[in-house]
Write a protein that holds these residues in place. Structure first.
Motif, short mmCIF file in Angstrom:
data_model
loop_
_atom_site.label_atom_id
_atom_site.label_comp_id
_atom_site.label_asym_id
_atom_site.label_seq_id
_atom_site.Cartn_x
_atom_site.Cartn_y
_atom_site.Cartn_z
N TYR A 188 -41.74 -18.74 6.13
CA TYR A 188 -40.74 -19.79 5.94
C TYR A 188 -40.26 -19.79 4.49
O TYR A 188 -39.07 -19.92 4.21
CB TYR A 188 -41.32 -21.17 6.28
N PRO A 239 -42.08 -25.55 11.33
CA PRO A 239 -41.68 -25.84 9.95
C PRO A 239 -42.48 -26.97 9.34
O PRO A 239 -42.99 -27.85 10.04
CB PRO A 239 -40.20 -26.20 10.10
N ALA A 259 -41.92 -29.77 7.79
CA ALA A 259 -41.61 -31.17 8.11
C ALA A 259 -42.17 -31.56 9.47
O ALA A 259 -42.70 -32.66 9.64
CB ALA A 259 -40.11 -31.40 8.06
N GLY A 293 -41.04 -25.43 2.58
CA GLY A 293 -40.51 -26.56 3.32
C GLY A 293 -39.01 -26.67 3.37
O GLY A 293 -38.47 -27.66 3.88
N ARG A 294 -38.31 -25.67 2.86
CA ARG A 294 -36.85 -25.72 2.91
C ARG A 294 -36.32 -25.09 4.20
O ARG A 294 -37.01 -24.26 4.81
CB ARG A 294 -36.26 -24.99 1.69
N PRO A 295 -35.13 -25.45 4.64
CA PRO A 295 -34.60 -24.86 5.87
C PRO A 295 -34.48 -23.35 5.76
O PRO A 295 -34.16 -22.80 4.71
CB PRO A 295 -33.22 -25.52 6.00
N TRP A 346 -34.50 -27.16 11.16
CA TRP A 346 -35.03 -26.42 10.02
C TRP A 346 -34.79 -24.92 10.13
O TRP A 346 -35.26 -24.15 9.28
CB TRP A 346 -36.52 -26.72 9.85
#
Length: 296
Positions: free
Chosen positions: A108, A128, A130, A228-230, A259
């Motif tokens: 990710y 993901p 989140a 944690g970013r898209p 995400w």
């Protein structure tokens, strides 16, 4: 047992050993815990046949790859490993990224931080950050994730090592109910038999789930920055409905597409648990190859 070419490359300060099959654009396959690249033994030949150079490294700390001299096993470093492996292997923007379990934390981050390096992605068994974070704080998942906290204790080193790493047998049995893992466990254990390797791999958990930092504002900001970013690429996300490690239900799965990049697909796979690559290889391979398409 399938045989593969083996190789080694220096990336991000670590000498990585890897299994390899085929020629063409890179298909980088990242494994998790307690596992090894041999869980990709069914997928690597299929990727090779589809025109990829399929490479499955032993993640940092997993024998025979090196133990990190600086003791770094945080998620940001894992993401940097994946980017550095792409560079060291001479890959192009036609590369694809495939990951399972802890490999997903690296993937990710790598996909978001270096989007120009990866054409498409396929991730399994860890959603993901989140979505995972929401699950991790619920009672049902806390029970499943007891080992997050158990591994913080130094006593865990001795308990995991005891009786030929029998603790790992139990994790596999819980996480993939009904799967006969006799061909999987020896490979996973070989990566961890040396106390230095076992301590290194527990470092993944001791870094991410350090009780003094886990859930704090600073700790969460670090994780968001790391993985944690898209993800901007079209990504296939697969999760087993019998997964005893992370229970992702249909409601939670609805949060995953937000995400992932345009053209992504999310599937809850019936009849498999956590280690889906070896439980139903023909089915999972077909799904991944269908999504990735043939190499350019």
């Amino acid at each position: 047992m399938q045989t593969f070419k083996t190789g080694a490359v220096q990336a991000n300060g670590i000498r990585f050993q890897f299994l390899e099959a085929g020629q063409g654009p890179l298909a980088l396959c990242l494994h998790g815990f307690p596992d090894s690249p041999w869980s990709y033994r069914y997928l690597l030949p299929e990727l090779a046949q589809a025109g990829y150079r399929a490479v499955a490294p032993f993640m940092r700390g997993y024998a025979p790859s090196e133990v990190a001299a600086d003791g770094r096993y945080d998620t940001g470093t894992l993401a940097a490993d994946a980017v550095a492996l792409h560079e060291a292997l001479g890959a192009t923007g036609q590369a694809v990224l495939i990951a399972h379990d802890w490999g997903c934390a690296a993937a990710y981050g790598a996909a978001a931080q270096a989007p120009q390096r990866w054409r498409r992605c396929a991730f399994m068994s860890v959603p993901p950050l989140a979505v995972f974070g929401e699950l991790a704080l619920g009672y049902a998942q806390i029970k499943r994730s007891f080992y997050f906290w158990f591994f913080q204790m130094q006593l865990a080193d001795a308990i995991l090592a005891a009786n030929d790493l029998a603790f790992i047998d139990e994790l596999w049995a819980d996480w993939s109910p009904g799967h006969d893992a006799r061909d999987d466990l020896p490979h996973a254990k070989d990566c961890l038999r040396d106390p230095a390797n076992l301590r290194a791999v527990l470092g993944y958990y001791r870094s991410l789930f350090d009780p003094a930092r886990f859930g704090s504002h600073a700790g969460m900001q670090e994780q968001v920055a790391a993985w944690g970013r898209p993800v901007p690429q079209a990504t296939l996300y697969l999760h087993g409905m019998n997964d005893g490690c992370i229970a992702l239900d249909a409601r939670s799965a609805e949060g995953v597409p937000a995400w992932l990049g345009p053209g992504s697909e999310v599937e809850l796979v019936e009849g498999v648990g956590h280690f889906m690559l070896v439980e139903k290889p023909a089915r999972i391979n077909q799904r991944i190859l269908q999504f990735l398409g043939r190499a350019a």
